[in-house]
Design an enzyme around this catalytic site. Structure first.
Site, mmCIF file in Angstrom:
data_model
loop_
_atom_site.group_PDB
_atom_site.id
_atom_site.type_symbol
_atom_site.label_atom_id
_atom_site.label_comp_id
_atom_site.label_asym_id
_atom_site.label_seq_id
_atom_site.Cartn_x
_atom_site.Cartn_y
_atom_site.Cartn_z
ATOM 1 N N HIS A 247 -5.479 -34.050 17.370
ATOM 2 C CA HIS A 247 -4.373 -34.894 17.832
ATOM 3 C C HIS A 247 -3.287 -34.060 18.499
ATOM 4 O O HIS A 247 -2.183 -34.553 18.724
ATOM 5 C CB HIS A 247 -3.808 -35.699 16.662
ATOM 6 C CG HIS A 247 -4.854 -36.588 16.059
ATOM 7 N ND1 HIS A 247 -5.023 -37.895 16.458
ATOM 8 C CD2 HIS A 247 -5.826 -36.330 15.149
ATOM 9 C CE1 HIS A 247 -6.042 -38.414 15.781
ATOM 10 N NE2 HIS A 247 -6.547 -37.479 14.989
ATOM 11 N N GLU B 239 -5.292 -7.342 15.041
ATOM 12 C CA GLU B 239 -4.774 -6.015 14.704
ATOM 13 C C GLU B 239 -5.900 -4.980 14.783
ATOM 14 O O GLU B 239 -5.661 -3.814 15.064
ATOM 15 C CB GLU B 239 -4.182 -6.047 13.295
ATOM 16 C CG GLU B 239 -3.104 -5.013 13.065
ATOM 17 C CD GLU B 239 -2.349 -5.262 11.774
ATOM 18 O OE1 GLU B 239 -1.361 -6.002 11.802
ATOM 19 O OE2 GLU B 239 -2.764 -4.726 10.739
ATOM 20 N N LYS C 212 0.839 -1.199 0.000
ATOM 21 C CA LYS C 212 0.000 0.000 0.000
ATOM 22 C C LYS C 212 0.877 1.253 0.000
ATOM 23 O O LYS C 212 0.663 2.166 -0.772
ATOM 24 C CB LYS C 212 -0.902 -0.050 1.236
ATOM 25 C CG LYS C 212 -1.886 1.078 1.350
ATOM 26 C CD LYS C 212 -2.846 0.800 2.499
ATOM 27 C CE LYS C 212 -3.605 2.035 2.908
ATOM 28 N NZ LYS C 212 -4.560 1.781 3.988
ATOM 29 N N GLY D 66 -5.048 -2.380 5.199
ATOM 30 C CA GLY D 66 -4.235 -3.504 4.726
ATOM 31 C C GLY D 66 -4.912 -4.845 4.957
ATOM 32 O O GLY D 66 -5.040 -5.665 4.038
ATOM 33 N N ARG D 67 -5.381 -5.087 6.190
ATOM 34 C CA ARG D 67 -5.949 -6.406 6.510
ATOM 35 C C ARG D 67 -7.339 -6.613 5.904
ATOM 36 O O ARG D 67 -7.912 -7.690 6.042
ATOM 37 C CB ARG D 67 -5.970 -6.608 8.024
ATOM 38 C CG ARG D 67 -6.655 -5.500 8.798
ATOM 39 C CD ARG D 67 -6.315 -5.578 10.279
ATOM 40 N NE ARG D 67 -6.826 -4.430 11.044
ATOM 41 C CZ ARG D 67 -6.197 -3.276 11.151
ATOM 42 N NH1 ARG D 67 -5.063 -3.062 10.505
ATOM 43 N NH2 ARG D 67 -6.697 -2.294 11.881
ATOM 44 N N LYS E 111 7.602 -0.712 12.539
ATOM 45 C CA LYS E 111 8.258 -0.287 11.301
ATOM 46 C C LYS E 111 9.378 0.715 11.600
ATOM 47 O O LYS E 111 10.364 0.789 10.886
ATOM 48 C CB LYS E 111 7.235 0.313 10.333
ATOM 49 C CG LYS E 111 6.269 -0.725 9.758
ATOM 50 C CD LYS E 111 5.345 -0.167 8.681
ATOM 51 C CE LYS E 111 4.399 -1.254 8.176
ATOM 52 N NZ LYS E 111 3.557 -0.856 7.054
ATOM 53 N N GLU F 13 10.473 -4.631 4.781
ATOM 54 C CA GLU F 13 10.583 -6.020 4.332
ATOM 55 C C GLU F 13 10.298 -6.136 2.840
ATOM 56 O O GLU F 13 11.039 -6.766 2.081
ATOM 57 C CB GLU F 13 9.577 -6.913 5.096
ATOM 58 C CG GLU F 13 9.856 -7.069 6.578
ATOM 59 C CD GLU F 13 9.139 -6.035 7.429
ATOM 60 O OE1 GLU F 13 8.920 -4.894 6.956
ATOM 61 O OE2 GLU F 13 8.802 -6.371 8.584
HETATM 62 C C1 G6Q Z 1 -2.647 -4.092 7.916
HETATM 63 C C2 G6Q Z 1 -1.426 -3.538 8.471
HETATM 64 C C3 G6Q Z 1 -0.154 -4.180 7.975
HETATM 65 C C4 G6Q Z 1 0.222 -3.808 6.539
HETATM 66 C C5 G6Q Z 1 1.648 -4.244 6.273
HETATM 67 C C6 G6Q Z 1 2.100 -3.958 4.858
HETATM 68 O O1 G6Q Z 1 -3.764 -3.731 8.182
HETATM 69 O O2 G6Q Z 1 -1.405 -2.177 8.301
HETATM 70 O O3 G6Q Z 1 -0.203 -5.576 8.081
HETATM 71 O O4 G6Q Z 1 -0.665 -4.392 5.624
HETATM 72 O O5 G6Q Z 1 2.503 -3.614 7.181
HETATM 73 O O6 G6Q Z 1 2.009 -2.606 4.551
HETATM 74 P P1 G6Q Z 1 2.185 -2.110 3.075
HETATM 75 O O7 G6Q Z 1 1.104 -2.700 2.239
HETATM 76 O O8 G6Q Z 1 2.115 -0.629 3.121
HETATM 77 O O9 G6Q Z 1 3.526 -2.609 2.602
#
Ligand code: G6Q
Length: 535
Positions: free
Chosen positions: A379, A348, A201, A262-263, A499, A207
């Site tokens: 199990h 989250e 996003k 994001g989620r 971050k 990462e």
């Molecule tokens: C989701 C969070 C988090 C995010 C990641 C990746 O709701 O904000 O999991 O999606 O940190 O972020 P970017 O898409 O900006 O790389």
């Protein structure tokens, strides 16, 4: 949380008998506590509830202005107040061709439809082999590079919809900044046949950007030409400037908007890898499933509303019965990553300790969500659910028809699901043990008190449509709980903190002469690491 309404719930809890007793008293109980929507049936009869207690819980929802809050979300009000954003993942799957959804007076639907059409054209051309790599070869591998919300949804759905997937293509997901993740993926693919989707996003996440840069370097080295990047890298992002700076033509960028969390972003362009896997028409069915559940959630009375009932039951256990966790147990191997996906969505969103007016909460909020597919979990950890000291409400998820019928395996799978919910609810008394000839000294160990609550969610078959509806069901459950707990469900300052934190430590790991100003433990760990790697 509305105190007066909650106190009424608590008072009513005194009239709840054991699940076993309540089933014995009411032959209509299963029917009374069963709901249907968007291809799913929820049987919530095996819970510690009575009709009177549910009424008090609906009253709690009313007292929390739930109806108004739902409308605010669907109509683009800026309910993500700490980030000043609307929350409109529901617009992404609004299949009504005439729908208008306004943000700051502007209808977002034309943009949503345009991105979907662009994704559709692109995925068609990759699937048909019209989009070729730099050397003219067909794309056989797709590597999605993203993390968190830009990874977990596509991973979960790619596994879930394997029966619909293009089997002559392979899909990989690289998220971890541990170089092993990328290295092992690159070992499995040939550069000339591989498309990288950089899904971020913000296009700044450490990462993702580190993995994307390393993948780009690898590709250029393998194909011996910088211009190969244009044919092997596309981006999914809200940040056009950063995408261009990375070297991806913005014509090959698939956009989304700050009002998609994001989620909650699987049905946005973040789902591009999934669309390539299952094709645009199956992807459209996924969105339709989401949309059906959205409409159910927005319009059904609370009494008949699946997400509302799931949410209220969760609140009852978390705040009334003191449960700290709940378990998601899909009896479907294709849903193997669903508990992990749900973990982010729930924890989250509602893992928050202050109310919307910035005061510390005085009650438990988001519970710890965990789980594994059945029957495997039986199990390992079910022992604790049956006989341990913790109360763990469970959601059992099953599909009546399998995609892979082999002998009677599916009957056995489903028999296990139903038997577990029965055993958890009804247990086994000491008398039953004795009647079975259990020696007296073993009776305490072989007795099950029961009264352990479960929900059972059943669909006909796991399809794009039922998967979409299932995800939307849990999204809305989480939303309702956030409203009742009076917390902001759509920000994630804890993630943002992570971050930033690592950046400072990274400087100290690599600096020629670090000035270590951390606590003595962190300083010591940094020095030990530097020594091990020869710095
Ligand atoms: C989701 C969070 C988090 C995010 C990641 C990746 O709701 O904000 O999991 O999606 O940190 O972020 P970017 O898409 O900006 O790389």
């Amino acid at each position: 949380m509305n105190e007066a309404a909650w106190n009424e719930v608590k008072a009513e809890m005194a009239n709840v008998k054991t699940i076993k007793e309540m089933f014995a008293e009411d032959p209509q109980r299963a029917e009374r506590f069963t709901l249907e929507a968007a291809g799913w049936t929820l049987d919530y009869s095996k819970n510690r509830i009575t009709p009177a207690l549910m009424k008090k819980l609906y009253k709690l929802a009313e007292a929390s202005n739930l109806r108004e809050e739902i409308e605010k979300m669907f109509t683009g009000a800026k309910i993500n107040e700490t980030e000043g954003r609307a929350v409109l993942h529901t617009a992404l799957r609004n299949c009504d061709p005439d729908a208008k959804v306004l943000v700051d007076g502007r209808d977002v639907m034309p943009d949503v439809r345009a991105v979907l059409a662009k994704m559709g054209d692109f995925s068609d051309s990759v699937r048909k082999g019209a989009w070729r790599g730099f050397t003219g070869k067909r794309i056989k591998n797709v590597v999605n590079i993203g993390i968190g919300g830009s990874d977990l949804g596509p991973v979960m759905a790619n596994i879930a919809l394997t029966p619909y997937s293009k089997r002559n293509m392979k899909f990989f997901f690289v998220s971890n900044v541990d170089s092993t993740h990328l290295a092992e993926t690159l070992r499995s693919v040939k550069a000339a046949e591989t498309l990288f989707i950089i899904a971020s996003k913000t296009f700044t996440t450490q990462e993702t950007m580190s993995n994307a840069e390393a993948a780009r370097e690898w590709l250029v080295k393998e194909l011996g030409d910088k211009s190969a990047v244009a044919k092997h890298f596309v981006a999914v992002s809200t940040a056009a400037k950063e995408v261009a700076e990375f070297g991806i033509d913005t014509a090959n960028m698939f956009g989304f908007w700050d009002w998609v969390g994001g989620r909650y972003s699987l049905p946005s362009a973040i789902g591009l890898s999934l669309m390539i896997a299952i094709g645009r028409s199956n992807y459209a069915k996924l969105l339709k499933g989401y949309w059906k559940m959205d409409k159910h959630f927005r319009t059904a009375k609370f009494e008949r509303n699946i997400p509302v009932n799931l949410a209220l039951l969760g609140i009852l256990y978390a705040n009334g019965y003191g449960a700290e966790t709940y378990c998601c147990l899909p009896y479907d191997q294709y849903l193997s990553r669903f508990p992990a996906y749900l973990q982010q969505m729930d924890m989250e969103s509602n893992g928050k300790g202050v109310t919307k007016d910035g005061k510390p909460v005085t009650y438990s909020t988001g519970p710890i969500e965990w789980g594994e597919p059945g029957t495997n979990g039986q199990h390992s950890f079910y022992q604790l659910i049956h006989q341990g000291t913790h109360l763990i409400p469970c959601d059992f998820i099953g599909c009546c028809r399998t995609h892979n019928p082999i002998g009677d395996l599916h009957d056995k799978l489903m028999a296990n699901l139903f038997a577990q919910t029965e055993a958890l609810a009804f247990g086994k008394t000491a008398e039953q043990c004795r009647a079975e000839g259990v020696p007296e000294k073993l009776v305490p160990f072989k007795t099950f008190e029961g009264n352990r609550p479960t929900n059972t969610l059943l669909c006909d078959q796991l399809t794009p449509e039922t998967l979409g509806a299932l995800v939307a069901m849990y999204e809305h459950k989480v939303f309702v709980q956030g409203v009742i707990w009076n917390v902001f469900s759509f920000d994630q300052w804890g993630v943002q903190l992570g971050k930033v934190l690592a950046k400072g430590v990274l400087k100290d790991l690599v600096a020629a002469k670090p000035e270590l100003k951390h606590d003595s433990s962190t300083n010591q760990l940094i020095l030990r690491y530097r020594k091990a790697v020869g710095r």
